[in-house]
Write a protein that holds these residues in place. Structure first.
Motif, PDB file in Angstrom:
ATOM      1  N   VAL A 162      43.989  34.645  31.338  1.00 52.39           N
ATOM      2  CA  VAL A 162      45.406  34.984  31.175  1.00 52.39           C
ATOM      3  C   VAL A 162      46.134  34.920  32.525  1.00 52.39           C
ATOM      4  O   VAL A 162      47.268  34.431  32.612  1.00 52.39           O
ATOM      5  CB  VAL A 162      45.563  36.382  30.561  1.00 52.39           C
ATOM      6  N   TYR A 163      45.485  35.378  33.594  1.00 54.53           N
ATOM      7  CA  TYR A 163      46.116  35.301  34.911  1.00 54.53           C
ATOM      8  C   TYR A 163      46.360  33.846  35.312  1.00 54.53           C
ATOM      9  O   TYR A 163      47.400  33.513  35.878  1.00 54.53           O
ATOM     10  CB  TYR A 163      45.250  36.004  35.963  1.00 54.53           C
ATOM     11  N   ILE A 203      47.309  41.136  40.442  1.00 50.69           N
ATOM     12  CA  ILE A 203      47.839  40.220  39.414  1.00 50.69           C
ATOM     13  C   ILE A 203      48.990  39.401  40.001  1.00 50.69           C
ATOM     14  O   ILE A 203      49.104  38.196  39.773  1.00 50.69           O
ATOM     15  CB  ILE A 203      48.312  40.988  38.165  1.00 50.69           C
ATOM     16  N   ILE A 204      49.848  40.057  40.751  1.00 48.78           N
ATOM     17  CA  ILE A 204      50.984  39.343  41.351  1.00 48.78           C
ATOM     18  C   ILE A 204      50.483  38.241  42.280  1.00 48.78           C
ATOM     19  O   ILE A 204      50.991  37.109  42.261  1.00 48.78           O
ATOM     20  CB  ILE A 204      51.893  40.335  42.106  1.00 48.78           C
ATOM     21  N   LYS A 205      49.464  38.549  43.077  1.00 44.66           N
ATOM     22  CA  LYS A 205      48.911  37.529  43.968  1.00 44.66           C
ATOM     23  C   LYS A 205      48.356  36.352  43.172  1.00 44.66           C
ATOM     24  O   LYS A 205      48.496  35.188  43.566  1.00 44.66           O
ATOM     25  CB  LYS A 205      47.813  38.144  44.837  1.00 44.66           C
ATOM     26  N   ALA A 206      47.732  36.668  42.041  1.00 40.52           N
ATOM     27  CA  ALA A 206      47.161  35.601  41.212  1.00 40.52           C
ATOM     28  C   ALA A 206      48.264  34.732  40.604  1.00 40.52           C
ATOM     29  O   ALA A 206      48.154  33.504  40.563  1.00 40.52           O
ATOM     30  CB  ALA A 206      46.298  36.212  40.114  1.00 40.52           C
ATOM     31  N   ILE A 207      49.340  35.387  40.134  1.00 41.81           N
ATOM     32  CA  ILE A 207      50.434  34.608  39.530  1.00 41.81           C
ATOM     33  C   ILE A 207      51.115  33.743  40.585  1.00 41.81           C
ATOM     34  O   ILE A 207      51.482  32.585  40.329  1.00 41.81           O
ATOM     35  CB  ILE A 207      51.459  35.561  38.868  1.00 41.81           C
ATOM     36  N   LEU A 208      51.264  34.264  41.795  1.00 43.99           N
ATOM     37  CA  LEU A 208      51.898  33.499  42.874  1.00 43.99           C
ATOM     38  C   LEU A 208      51.000  32.380  43.391  1.00 43.99           C
ATOM     39  O   LEU A 208      51.435  31.529  44.172  1.00 43.99           O
ATOM     40  CB  LEU A 208      52.259  34.427  44.032  1.00 43.99           C
ATOM     41  N   GLY A 209      49.736  32.368  42.943  1.00 48.39           N
ATOM     42  CA  GLY A 209      48.818  31.310  43.373  1.00 48.39           C
ATOM     43  C   GLY A 209      48.164  31.590  44.713  1.00 48.39           C
ATOM     44  O   GLY A 209      47.505  30.716  45.279  1.00 48.39           O
ATOM     45  N   GLU A 210      48.312  32.805  45.236  1.00 53.95           N
ATOM     46  CA  GLU A 210      47.698  33.142  46.525  1.00 53.95           C
ATOM     47  C   GLU A 210      46.195  33.322  46.373  1.00 53.95           C
ATOM     48  O   GLU A 210      45.441  33.135  47.327  1.00 53.95           O
ATOM     49  CB  GLU A 210      48.340  34.421  47.074  1.00 53.95           C
ATOM     50  N   ILE A 211      45.756  33.748  45.211  1.00 50.15           N
ATOM     51  CA  ILE A 211      44.334  33.872  44.887  1.00 50.15           C
ATOM     52  C   ILE A 211      44.151  33.403  43.447  1.00 50.15           C
ATOM     53  O   ILE A 211      45.129  33.312  42.693  1.00 50.15           O
ATOM     54  CB  ILE A 211      43.813  35.326  45.036  1.00 50.15           C
ATOM     55  N   THR A 212      42.938  33.110  43.069  1.00 54.46           N
ATOM     56  CA  THR A 212      42.681  32.712  41.683  1.00 54.46           C
ATOM     57  C   THR A 212      42.566  33.955  40.801  1.00 54.46           C
ATOM     58  O   THR A 212      42.411  35.083  41.299  1.00 54.46           O
ATOM     59  CB  THR A 212      41.360  31.924  41.588  1.00 54.46           C
TER      60      THR A 212
END
Length: 490
Positions: free
Chosen positions: A269-270, A462-471
């Motif tokens: 989902v992320y 979750i925010i980092k994942a959505i921004l593409g900074e982490i998977t």
């Protein structure tokens, strides 16, 4: 001599004496009868006086003081009007103070720490769970059970009280309203404009949101729309529901406490949400958005979907119609996307709760006000507002004033908790349809004293994942590490 025998002999003595009186002469009997009548009359008058004394309402020594975040007027002047209206309808003097926004939680803790003279304190479930161990809240069980209003199963379903009864058997709070749930609210006129069907799964949602972004759903010829707006990660539950995950905490089959959003099932989902962001389908300001920012995106036609309260279905439609009676704007509640097993879910609202502080010397009057709050007149006050200001009654019909139209029948409550409540003005457009989605798919969060701390950690990754900074995978691993490190999960 046994007890039974004693009673028998006593009964015999009474019978004998009674028979003796009957055997007296007529004059004596008449005299006795008159004396008896006089005694009875005096006794009756005495009883009547005593009864009147018992029924006499004790005088209210001072106003009930209430601190609230959501209930009342929309500004200090209107709050004063609301307090006056509450006293007019209930006969109870009230001084309610409303502290809006993020400052409220701080205000609660400072109020308790300072022992401020507050009788009723409003709070959400997460704050309630955190503060309950302080033993500052008055047990209300017997008051509720003996109340003709709150203890009436035709007003509040007894199962609702059981839901908030604690392990010690006590109930420490009274509900504010029907809290509803958060579901996908969509611009139905955009769906119709683009000839789209209602989506059923994540792929269908992706296609719809992409079309809202790139296919000119408002027909203005401009590339000025996003498919989806949200406030940080509030609320992504409908999408997490495709993996069987619920918001907040949960307990596994071994009794271990865990955070569903921090499990491997959430990774897909992320990554799906990150795709929406990377392709420009998601509002890029989501990390800093507040709820009002998202509502504005919807109302001004810059986004086609947000996950929000069922009550807001009607509020959105009313606000748009108030602005332009000829608008095509229409908000509608969608069912959540379904997972591989055909199931989906959304989050039902946390209870907003009124507590009585146990150091209050005004608890009786404070509880009387909470009883009134759930009567029909109390429901009118908390929804429509103030007579002559928000509404008038004309030929027995409630009519909203211009101010009342702006307030959209919401003074802390849109739908009352009472099962008997029916809005006397109107049921907002599409509200019942959205409510039915909540009733079909809603699941409550498991809230505890650590919920807020856990939410902040999960939110961050979750925010980092959505921004593409982490998977998505890295996000879940980081959540697990930090949650365990701080002792927030087993």
């Amino acid at each position: 001599m046994g007890g039974y025998m004693k009673k028998f002999l006593a009964l015999c003595m009474v019978t004998i004496l009674t028979l003796g009186i009957v055997g007296c002469g007529a004059d004596e009997a008449a005299k006795s009868e008159n004396e008896g009548k006089q005694e009875n009359k005096q006794t009756a008058e005495g009883t009547k006086n005593e009864s009147e004394e018992v029924k006499e309402e004790p005088k209210q020594e001072r106003p009930v003081k209430m601190l609230t975040a959501v209930v009342g007027g929309n500004d200090p002047d209107e709050m004063e009007l609301w307090n006056q209206e509450a006293e007019r309808l209930s006969g109870i003097q009230l001084e309610a103070v409303r502290v809006a926004g993020d400052e409220y939680d701080t205000k609660i803790t400072t109020t308790l720490a300072a022992g401020e003279e507050i009788d009723i304190l409003y709070m959400n479930t997460d704050i309630f769970e955190k503060l309950l161990p302080l033993n500052a809240f008055e047990p209300l069980t017997s008051r509720i059970e003996e109340s003709e209003v709150l203890g009436n199963p035709e007003i509040i379903d007894p199962k609702e009280w059981e839901r908030i009864r604690r392990d010690d058997g006590e109930i420490y709070a009274v509900f504010n309203k029907y809290e509803g749930g958060r579901l996908p609210l969509v611009r139905k006129d955009w769906l119709d404009q683009l000839g789209l069907d209602e989506p059923q799964d994540l792929d269908g949602y992706y296609d719809m949101l992409r079309a809202f972004t790139f296919n000119d759903p408002d027909g203005n010829g401009q590339d000025d729309t996003y498919g989806f707006t949200l406030k940080k990660t509030y609320d992504i539950q409908p999408f997490m529901g495709t993996k069987g995950l619920v918001d907040g905490y949960d307990v596994d089959e071994n009794g271990q406490l865990f955070v569903p959003y921090a499990t491997e099932e959430a990774i897909e989902v992320y990554d799906w949400l990150a795709r929406l962001y990377a392709e420009g389908i998601m509002d890029p300001n989501f990390p800093t958005n507040g709820s009002s920012d998202c509502r504005e995106m919807i109302l001004t036609g810059r986004a086609g979907l947000m996950v929000y309260w069922d009550n807001w279905t009607g509020l959105f439609n009313d606000k748009a119609l108030a602005e332009d009676p000829n608008t095509s704007f229409e908000i509608y509640g969608l069912e959540p996307p379904k997972g591989a097993n055909g199931e989906g879910s959304i989050t039902t609202g946390q209870d907003g709760l009124f507590t009585l502080l146990n150091y209050s010397d005004n608890k009786d009057w404070a509880f009387k006000f909470l009883e009134f709050y759930h009567t029909y007149e109390g429901n009118i006050l908390s929804t429509l507002g103030i007579e002559g200001h928000d509404y008038t009654v004309e030929d027995g019909k409630y009519v909203l004033t211009e101010i009342g139209e702006q307030h959209s029948m919401d003074h802390g409550v849109v739908v009352a908790k009472s099962s008997q409540w029916v809005n006397p003005v109107k049921i907002p457009k599409n509200y019942e349809q959205s409510r039915d989605v909540v009733l079909n798919y809603g699941q409550p969060e498991l809230i505890n004293a650590n919920s807020k701390a856990a939410e902040e950690i999960v939110d961050k990754f979750i925010i980092k994942a959505i921004l593409g900074e982490i998977t998505g995978e890295e996000a879940v691993a980081s959540m697990q590490k930090e949650l365990k490190g701080k002792g927030l999960i087993d």
